[in-house]
Enzyme design. Sequence first.
Site, PDB file in Angstrom:
ATOM      1  N   LYS A  75       0.807  -1.235   0.000  1.00 23.51           N
ATOM      2  CA  LYS A  75       0.000   0.000   0.000  1.00 23.51           C
ATOM      3  C   LYS A  75       0.841   1.287   0.000  1.00 23.51           C
ATOM      4  O   LYS A  75       0.447   2.289  -0.578  1.00 23.51           O
ATOM      5  CB  LYS A  75      -0.946   0.013   1.205  1.00 23.51           C
ATOM      6  CG  LYS A  75      -2.138  -0.914   1.043  1.00 23.51           C
ATOM      7  CD  LYS A  75      -3.065  -0.780   2.239  1.00 23.51           C
ATOM      8  CE  LYS A  75      -4.342  -1.556   2.025  1.00 23.51           C
ATOM      9  NZ  LYS A  75      -5.344  -1.307   3.050  1.00 23.51           N
ATOM     10  N   ASP A 111     -10.052   3.423   1.855  1.00 26.00           N
ATOM     11  CA  ASP A 111     -10.223   2.784   3.175  1.00 26.00           C
ATOM     12  C   ASP A 111     -10.865   3.739   4.191  1.00 26.00           C
ATOM     13  O   ASP A 111     -11.763   3.345   4.937  1.00 26.00           O
ATOM     14  CB  ASP A 111      -8.862   2.322   3.726  1.00 26.00           C
ATOM     15  CG  ASP A 111      -8.423   0.981   3.135  1.00 26.00           C
ATOM     16  OD1 ASP A 111      -9.290   0.209   2.688  1.00 26.00           O
ATOM     17  OD2 ASP A 111      -7.208   0.722   3.140  1.00 26.00           O
ATOM     18  N   TYR A 233     -12.338  -8.301  10.584  1.00 23.79           N
ATOM     19  CA  TYR A 233     -13.621  -8.920  10.204  1.00 23.79           C
ATOM     20  C   TYR A 233     -13.540 -10.445  10.169  1.00 23.79           C
ATOM     21  O   TYR A 233     -14.545 -11.119   9.963  1.00 23.79           O
ATOM     22  CB  TYR A 233     -14.114  -8.381   8.844  1.00 23.79           C
ATOM     23  CG  TYR A 233     -13.080  -8.457   7.749  1.00 23.79           C
ATOM     24  CD1 TYR A 233     -12.884  -9.623   7.034  1.00 23.79           C
ATOM     25  CD2 TYR A 233     -12.280  -7.354   7.466  1.00 23.79           C
ATOM     26  CE1 TYR A 233     -11.919  -9.694   6.051  1.00 23.79           C
ATOM     27  CE2 TYR A 233     -11.313  -7.417   6.475  1.00 23.79           C
ATOM     28  CZ  TYR A 233     -11.139  -8.590   5.777  1.00 23.79           C
ATOM     29  OH  TYR A 233     -10.181  -8.659   4.810  1.00 23.79           O
TER      30      TYR A 233
HETATM   31  P1  NAP Z   1      -0.087  -2.550  10.215  1.00 20.27           P
HETATM   32  O1  NAP Z   1       0.267  -1.367   9.410  1.00 20.27           O
HETATM   33  O2  NAP Z   1       0.828  -3.727  10.245  1.00 20.27           O
HETATM   34  O3  NAP Z   1      -0.330  -2.041  11.734  1.00 20.27           O
HETATM   35  C1  NAP Z   1      -0.540  -2.959  12.781  1.00 20.27           C
HETATM   36  C2  NAP Z   1      -0.918  -2.217  14.054  1.00 20.27           C
HETATM   37  O4  NAP Z   1      -1.244  -3.222  15.042  1.00 20.27           O
HETATM   38  C3  NAP Z   1       0.201  -1.359  14.657  1.00 20.27           C
HETATM   39  O5  NAP Z   1      -0.357  -0.254  15.300  1.00 20.27           O
HETATM   40  C4  NAP Z   1       0.833  -2.327  15.671  1.00 20.27           C
HETATM   41  O6  NAP Z   1       1.451  -1.658  16.753  1.00 20.27           O
HETATM   42  C5  NAP Z   1      -0.394  -3.028  16.186  1.00 20.27           C
HETATM   43  N1  NAP Z   1      -0.044  -4.332  16.766  1.00 20.27           N
HETATM   44  C6  NAP Z   1       0.326  -5.456  16.087  1.00 20.27           C
HETATM   45  N2  NAP Z   1       0.586  -6.452  16.971  1.00 20.27           N
HETATM   46  C7  NAP Z   1       0.391  -5.938  18.204  1.00 20.27           C
HETATM   47  C8  NAP Z   1       0.498  -6.484  19.527  1.00 20.27           C
HETATM   48  N3  NAP Z   1       0.865  -7.751  19.745  1.00 20.27           N
HETATM   49  N4  NAP Z   1       0.203  -5.689  20.583  1.00 20.27           N
HETATM   50  C9  NAP Z   1      -0.186  -4.387  20.379  1.00 20.27           C
HETATM   51  N5  NAP Z   1      -0.296  -3.819  19.158  1.00 20.27           N
HETATM   52  C10 NAP Z   1      -0.013  -4.597  18.086  1.00 20.27           C
HETATM   53  O7  NAP Z   1      -1.503  -3.172   9.770  1.00 20.27           O
HETATM   54  P2  NAP Z   1      -2.734  -2.363   9.131  1.00 20.27           P
HETATM   55  O8  NAP Z   1      -2.677  -2.446   7.656  1.00 20.27           O
HETATM   56  O9  NAP Z   1      -2.786  -1.043   9.797  1.00 20.27           O
HETATM   57  O10 NAP Z   1      -3.973  -3.292   9.584  1.00 20.27           O
HETATM   58  C11 NAP Z   1      -4.420  -3.303  10.926  1.00 20.27           C
HETATM   59  C12 NAP Z   1      -5.712  -4.112  11.026  1.00 20.27           C
HETATM   60  O11 NAP Z   1      -6.754  -3.464  10.297  1.00 20.27           O
HETATM   61  C13 NAP Z   1      -5.597  -5.518  10.431  1.00 20.27           C
HETATM   62  O12 NAP Z   1      -6.298  -6.397  11.279  1.00 20.27           O
HETATM   63  C14 NAP Z   1      -6.315  -5.404   9.094  1.00 20.27           C
HETATM   64  O13 NAP Z   1      -6.879  -6.647   8.675  1.00 20.27           O
HETATM   65  C15 NAP Z   1      -7.400  -4.398   9.445  1.00 20.27           C
HETATM   66  N6  NAP Z   1      -7.917  -3.706   8.258  1.00 20.27           N
HETATM   67  C16 NAP Z   1      -9.226  -3.876   7.955  1.00 20.27           C
HETATM   68  C17 NAP Z   1      -9.763  -3.235   6.848  1.00 20.27           C
HETATM   69  C18 NAP Z   1     -11.215  -3.436   6.521  1.00 20.27           C
HETATM   70  O14 NAP Z   1     -11.619  -3.130   5.376  1.00 20.27           O
HETATM   71  N7  NAP Z   1     -12.015  -3.878   7.466  1.00 20.27           N
HETATM   72  C19 NAP Z   1      -8.951  -2.403   6.035  1.00 20.27           C
HETATM   73  C20 NAP Z   1      -7.608  -2.244   6.391  1.00 20.27           C
HETATM   74  C21 NAP Z   1      -7.102  -2.906   7.508  1.00 20.27           C
HETATM   75  P3  NAP Z   1       3.042  -1.323  16.726  1.00 20.27           P
HETATM   76  O15 NAP Z   1       3.169   0.001  16.004  1.00 20.27           O
HETATM   77  O16 NAP Z   1       3.418  -1.248  18.145  1.00 20.27           O
HETATM   78  O17 NAP Z   1       3.711  -2.441  15.987  1.00 20.27           O
END
Ligand code: NAP
Length: 293
Positions: A75, A111, A233
């Site tokens: 992305k 998004d 989800y």
């Molecule tokens: P990302 O860029 O990898 O960010 C992950 C986030 O989760 C960071 O803030 C990270 O914190 C935190 N995290 C991961 N493991 C953790 C742990 N063990 N304890 C505490 N915090 C933790 O991922 P993303 O693209 O933002 O996606 C995040 C979520 O949103 C995913 O579940 C994804 O499937 C969902 N999502 C859903 C949609 C939808 O259409 N519904 C769209 C986009 C994303 P740190 O900074 O400390 O690592």
Amino acid sequence: MISEAAITGKTGVYGIIGYPVDHSLSPVMQNAALRADAINGIYVPFAVAPDCLAAAVNGLRALQVKGCNVTIPHKTAIMPLLDELAPSAVQAGAVNTVVNQAGWLVGHNTDGDGLMASLHEDLASETAGARVVLLGAGGAARGALAALCRAGAASVAVVNRTLSAADALVARFCRDFPATELKVCGFDSSLAGLFPQTDLVINATSLGMAGEIIEGLPLALLSDHARVYDMVYNPPETRLLKNARYRGLKAANGSGMLVAQGELAYSLWHGKAPVPGAMRNALESFVTLSAKT
Ligand code: NAP
């Protein structure tokens, strides 16, 4: 979408690039919408390894792929490879949709607006003037923060494990949106002071996908009108949602956001919104069927 026998030289090709991409539900939703509109097009998954991204983007031009979605891990990396970025992509710092305008590739981000649509539709949540706690500071949180600020949220507290990531996010948006009060918190006792005044909690961390509980959230301190949204989800009912409902709060998972971001991408490619419900129904049928098999 059309039947295989009807694929011709005139069939428009759309797709999604990610790595891995086999888990993506976008082909299910987008092909259902193409079918409902009787558009001569097909939407396919493209597994693109990170070191092949530049070649794949050139391939979109060479193969005249009309549009694509972009998912993890591309992305942000795709941004410098495109010809133009829409304001939605610049603000979110990420692209999830590419429109191919005769070889000129324009990156968008649907998004954030998808999240806003789902908050409105699934939680009847008003974001203008809302006091929001946003969990996470990754790509999804950044898109959400941009959309919340655009929508006129009164305040957003970005809560993250790594404080420096939340600090960077807040510093970036403070300048662009001085009317929204932004702050940074850890998963610690400071949340006890914040939660009683919170209207909406959004989980934008990946916690919950593997059944994890988000430690340190004082859900009991939220007021009765507060709402909880989990971008996760799959599974459809995370521990966060279960606990919020047990507490008597209105709560929703991220499937509505998934559908809404897909509907917005579809509108960018086809110049019209998909048939209402086409994507959501396809997603729900697919998930129900998958749960049985
Ligand atoms: P990302 O860029 O990898 O960010 C992950 C986030 O989760 C960071 O803030 C990270 O914190 C935190 N995290 C991961 N493991 C953790 C742990 N063990 N304890 C505490 N915090 C933790 O991922 P993303 O693209 O933002 O996606 C995040 C979520 O949103 C995913 O579940 C994804 O499937 C969902 N999502 C859903 C949609 C939808 O259409 N519904 C769209 C986009 C994303 P740190 O900074 O400390 O690592």
